[in-house]
Design a protein around this motif. Structure first.
Motif: not given
Length: 212
Positions: A78-80, A99-103, A124-125
């Motif tokens: 999961l990318v953050l 997944g890809y989330l923003l901080k 996904l964000a």
């Protein structure tokens, strides 16, 4: 219980993420590291359910670390990150990120995303999802012929050279070039090639094979 490995090159960020996730009754943080190569080794050793991965890491970057971890099947990634450019998103997704989330995600969003990633669900964000949908909607992807033209642009060929190589007229080549610029959101040939490489449409120069 969902087990998590935290990967970020900033100790303060790792401490914060550990505190947030450890407060969840069904999540256990089993390790943390600050480098991509360390993440690959730790994922293999600890076998967490989820690796929470930053993209900008010293040495092996987050995308390459993600690709190695997912290829080995050791964990979901999961990318953050703070980065939401098309190139970063596409590279991470193509590397196998679940997944890809923003901080700027909330504690609740992060916890839900970790649990969902552990179940194999894509997370996904909203801004990231919008970018991906925008790339896929309305035929924004390059056609095979446009990709052929772009490949030859990357080799430095002129429109007339490309026309001869593909047995099409120079005016047709020019039309393809203009559509490529429009789809990639660029104004010149150099930017088209650079953007295409960043998005994974073209391979990096050192990986490009001979023209047949």
């Amino acid at each position: 219980m969902t087990t998590v490995l935290i990967v970020d090159d900033h100790p303060v960020v790792r401490d914060g993420l550990r505190a947030v996730l450890s407060a969840e009754p069904d999540i256990e943080v089993v390790g943390e590291c600050g480098r991509g190569d360390e993440a690959v080794a730790a994922a293999a050793a600890l076998r967490p359910d989820v690796v929470l991965m930053d993209l900008r890491l010293p040495g092996l970057d987050g995308v390459d670390a993600t690709a190695r971890i997912t290829a080995a099947g050791t964990a979901a990634v999961l990318v953050l990150t703070t980065y939401d450019s098309d190139g970063d998103i596409l590279r991470a997704v193509e590397a196998g990120a679940t997944g890809y989330l923003l901080k700027d995600a909330s504690r609740q969003e992060l916890a839900r995303a970790v649990s969902a990633a552990a179940r194999g669900e894509t997370v996904l964000a909203p801004p990231v999802a919008a970018k991906l949908v925008g790339r896929l909607r309305g035929g924004r992807l390059l056609t095979p012929r446009e990709t052929e033209v772009l490949t030859r642009i990357a080799k430095g060929l002129s429109n007339s050279d490309i026309g001869r190589a593909l047995f099409i007229g120079e005016a047709t080549v020019k039309s393809h070039v203009l559509r490529i610029f429009d789809k990639l959101g660029v104004r010149d040939r150099t930017a088209a090639v650079t953007t295409a490489i960043a998005r994974g449409i073209l391979p990096p120069p050192e990986d490009a094979g001979p023209d047949h």
